[in-house]
Design an enzyme around this catalytic site. Structure first.
Site, mmCIF file in Angstrom:
data_model
loop_
_atom_site.group_PDB
_atom_site.id
_atom_site.type_symbol
_atom_site.label_atom_id
_atom_site.label_comp_id
_atom_site.label_asym_id
_atom_site.label_seq_id
_atom_site.Cartn_x
_atom_site.Cartn_y
_atom_site.Cartn_z
ATOM 1 N N LYS A 90 80.357 70.475 50.148
ATOM 2 C CA LYS A 90 79.519 69.298 50.357
ATOM 3 C C LYS A 90 78.268 69.643 51.154
ATOM 4 C CE LYS A 90 82.981 65.572 50.131
ATOM 5 N NZ LYS A 90 84.161 66.311 49.717
ATOM 6 N N GLY A 97 88.985 62.957 46.669
ATOM 7 C CA GLY A 97 90.128 62.063 46.558
ATOM 8 C C GLY A 97 90.491 61.356 47.844
ATOM 9 N N GLY A 98 89.535 61.288 48.797
ATOM 10 C CA GLY A 98 89.814 60.596 50.046
ATOM 11 C C GLY A 98 90.576 61.417 51.058
ATOM 12 N N HIS A 130 79.984 52.050 46.978
ATOM 13 C CA HIS A 130 80.183 53.381 46.397
ATOM 14 C C HIS A 130 79.871 53.267 44.906
ATOM 15 C CE1 HIS A 130 82.795 57.221 46.149
ATOM 16 N NE2 HIS A 130 82.163 57.072 45.006
ATOM 17 N N HIS A 181 89.878 55.572 51.821
ATOM 18 C CA HIS A 181 88.819 56.289 51.097
ATOM 19 C C HIS A 181 89.244 56.692 49.692
ATOM 20 C CE1 HIS A 181 86.585 56.350 54.830
ATOM 21 N NE2 HIS A 181 87.605 56.924 55.423
ATOM 22 N N GLU A 199 78.007 61.055 42.917
ATOM 23 C CA GLU A 199 78.420 59.902 43.707
ATOM 24 C C GLU A 199 77.365 59.578 44.755
ATOM 25 O OE1 GLU A 199 82.402 60.235 45.138
ATOM 26 O OE2 GLU A 199 83.217 60.388 43.113
ATOM 27 N N ARG A 242 83.778 67.648 37.326
ATOM 28 C CA ARG A 242 84.936 67.476 36.445
ATOM 29 C C ARG A 242 84.892 66.069 35.873
ATOM 30 N NH1 ARG A 242 87.620 63.961 39.654
ATOM 31 N NH2 ARG A 242 87.632 64.316 41.897
#
Length: 666
Positions: free
Chosen positions: A116, A164-165, A208, A235, A275, A292
């Site tokens: 990230k 995936g939080g 989001h 999340h 995102e 993906r």
């Protein structure tokens, strides 16, 4: 096009890929662990290869085993699905080295977007808007605390390699930062093998919104519009929809351009999602790119009429994108609800067990169910507890909401706790229905979403009683037909008495409420008396538990499923778990674990927070249990003393195991 592909995944996404491959005439190879030997994706595939024990780190995450399975079966390409190795740079490289096509982006794109922090540096160079924060390499806890103080609270700590939080913590004040950082790093290391984190400003009431992008090997990149994934817990996304409510054409074009710029900056090929976190005023910032296919891709398929897995296969085989940007259009509105084996009333704790009864709504133009399980399958503690994705479509959002409520009301799951009723309340919640969306909606609307449990209407008790009586009658009829004299009155089991109306008592419990129902046989009907009044009931019950009942002239339909002593009643969009009480059975004394705290699910003890002998207040953290890749804090049920821990850090514990000997203060 490929002749045979291997799917390096399991569950719902493996079944989803098989569906498209079969339609295109492509043979499929499944891989499976010990826990998945009889799984649906294994049953559906043309071939299947065993790759190891139940633990993902010994099976689905072992690159060499996946590559060996592809070579053994002659698969030309590997579809990674989502999760597991889908965004693993080493796996993509191993496919290239083995001469097997990786159905996804090139290694360079995965590498660029895999961190990230590094991705945000690239996006800054590409002119994509970024959230204020620290994305550097210095991971000293004190230094990160200082950075968070400078950014200003609240801040979000995020695993750099996460998704995936997982590996994510919201911190409201400086004194909480170090504990949250340690927990976040532990979870990140466990889930991704990398505890590197970044720290970002946490926006108030953000939405989001993500953009689906697609690129090919000819340099073409398009965006297939947006999805709103604002409704989340921990999340993790719960409800997704497309298009995003309130999205203007101008803002859609701006976000689409930013997403395409992000994809082009890394030479992206295949399906990807960019995102963004968006303010209520319409400003937006890059969060990350998932290299993906997304879990929520079906809502995009429903509004575009496209099959994104087919696009993946075509692009990976060297074909250009099937459509150009100007050929893409939005039609209608779609929603996706994730049906999970979890208990919303217990903080969404995952649930494991056998799917004793599973009956989804019928699929049609408006309703789609993507699942990796069937009735009789197990939800195991080793993997994500998803049961299915329920997707609905209609011409506009209001009608799609109505479709979702109807489909959820028709969904029947027995054997594990599930979130279907919660999803129904969420869909009907005025804030969601009116598109007053942000990532804190579930917490903001918790009074509506988590109401106090109220006793069901009288008809619910009558329905359970009627189903019980009809089931007994059917059983007696079956027994009679196997007898040499099937018409003998001794087989009727109708309570016949000489000169008296036959009667008996049925006892049911719902939570703490227990009712004794006096049943009197009235020919083909029954009279049921409780709470001071009597009702005449009659009806039919089919082998799948479908009850068509008549209560004092009111006709209604429900479903009643038996699982042990439990009687699961589904009706009017609600579900209740009644217990049938045997009046001759007396439970023993001291059967509970009084004084002890029990594991809510199988897991591993990863931290003892309190000390033995310590005096703690109600709600104080005692230990941390890791289960299904998430951390769960076990807290004190009341003020008292920690007498002893039954397990050490690193120990595996079973569901219901006593974890702590705890003495409640006098």
């Amino acid at each position: 096009m490929f002749n045979k592909i291997l799917i390096a995944n399991r569950g719902e996404i493996a079944c989803r890929v098989i569906k498209t491959a079969r339609r295109l005439g492509i043979k499929t190879v499944a891989v499976y662990s010990d826990a998945d030997a009889g799984a649906r994706h294994v049953r559906l595939a043309d071939e299947a290869v065993h790759i190891g024990p139940a633990a993902a780190r010994e099976s689905y995450l072992v690159i060499d085993k996946i590559i060996a399975a592809a070579k053994q079966t002659g698969a030309e390409a590997i579809h990674p699905g989502y999760g597991f190795l889908s965004e693993n740079e080493a796996f993509c490289h191993a496919c290239d080295a083995a001469g097997i096509v990786f159905i996804g982006p090139p290694v360079s794109a995965i590498r660029a977007m895999g961190s990230k922090s590094e991705a945000k540096k690239l996006m800054e160079q590409a002119g994509v808007p970024l959230t204020p924060g620290y994305h550097g390499d210095n991971q000293d806890a004190g230094f990160l605390n200082v950075q968070a103080d400078a950014i200003g609270y609240p801040v979000l700590i995020k695993a750099a390699a996460g998704g995936g939080g997982k590996g994510m913590r919201l911190v409201e004040k400086s004194e909480d930062f170090l504990d949250a950082l340690a927990s976040c790093k532990r979870e990140a290391a466990s889930s991704f093998g990398d505890d590197h984190v970044l720290v970002e400003k946490y926006l108030t009431r953000p939405r989001h919104i993500e953009i689906q992008v697609f690129g090919d090997t000819f340099g073409n990149v398009v965006y297939l519009f947006e999805r709103d994934c604002s409704v989340q817990r921990r999340h993790q996304k719960v409800l997704e929809e497309a298009p995003a409510p309130g999205m203007t054409p101008e803002r859609r074009a701006a976000m689409g351009k930013a997403a395409v710029d992000a994809a082009k900056a890394v030479g992206y090929v295949g399906a990807g999602t960019v995102e963004f976190i968006a303010n209520q005023d319409g400003t937006f910032y890059f969060m990350e790119m998932n290299t993906r296919l997304q879990v929520e891709h079906p809502v995009t398929e429903m509004i575009t009429g496209l099959d994104l897995v087919e696009w993946q296969l075509r692009v990976a085989s060297g074909e250009p994108l099937p459509l150009a940007q100007e050929q893409l259009a939005i039609n209608g509105h779609a929603l996706e609800a994730r049906i999970y084996a979890e208990d919303p009333a217990k903080g969404f704790l995952p649930s494991t067990g056998k799917l004793v009864h599973l009956s989804p709504p019928d699929e049609n133009l408006h309703v789609r169910v993507d699942t990796g399980v069937e009735e009789g399958d197990e939800i195991s503690p080793f993997y994500d507890p998803m049961i299915a994705k329920l997707i609905v479509w209609d011409v506009n959002r209001d009608r799609a909401l109505a479709r979702m409520l109807q489909a959820l009301a028709e969904y029947r799951v027995v054997g594990v706790a599930n979130n279907i009723e919660f999803l129904s309340r969420l869909t009907a919640c005025p804030a969601f229905a009116n598109a007053d969306l942000d990532t804190g909606l579930i917490e903001r609307e918790k009074d509506y979403l988590f109401p106090e449990q109220r006793e069901p209407a009288r008809e619910a008790w009558l329905a359970v009683a009627l189903a019980e009586l009809l089931r007994e009658r059917a059983h007696a009829g079956g027994e009679a037909r196997r007898h040499p004299e099937p018409d003998s009155p001794w087989h009727q089991r109708d309570g016949w008495r000489v000169n008296a109306a036959p009667s008996r008592r049925l006892i049911f419990r719902l939570g703490d409420v227990e009712k004794s129902l006096l049943v009197t046989h009235r020919g083909s009907a029954y009279e049921v008396e409780f709470d001071g009044s009597a009702s005449r009931v009659a009806g039919t019950l089919n082998p799948r538990g479908l009850l068509r009942g008549e209560f004092d002239g009111l006709r209604t339909t429900a479903t009643v499923i038996v699982a042990g002593e439990r009687r699961h009643l589904f009706g009017q969009g609600r579900a209740w778990q009644f217990a049938a009480v045997d009046p001759l059975h007396h439970s023993g004394e001291g059967g509970g674990a009084e004084g002890g705290l029990l594991a809510p699910m199988p897991g591993k003890v990863i931290a003892l927070v309190a000390a033995e002998g310590a005096t703690v207040e109600k709600g104080a953290p005692l230990l941390i249990l890791e289960a299904m890749k998430m951390e769960h804090t076990i807290t004190a049920p009341a003020a008292g003393t920690v007498k002893a821990f039954r397990f050490a850090v690193g120990d595996q514990v079973g569901d219901g195991a006593e974890l702590v000997e705890f003495e409640v203060a006098a």
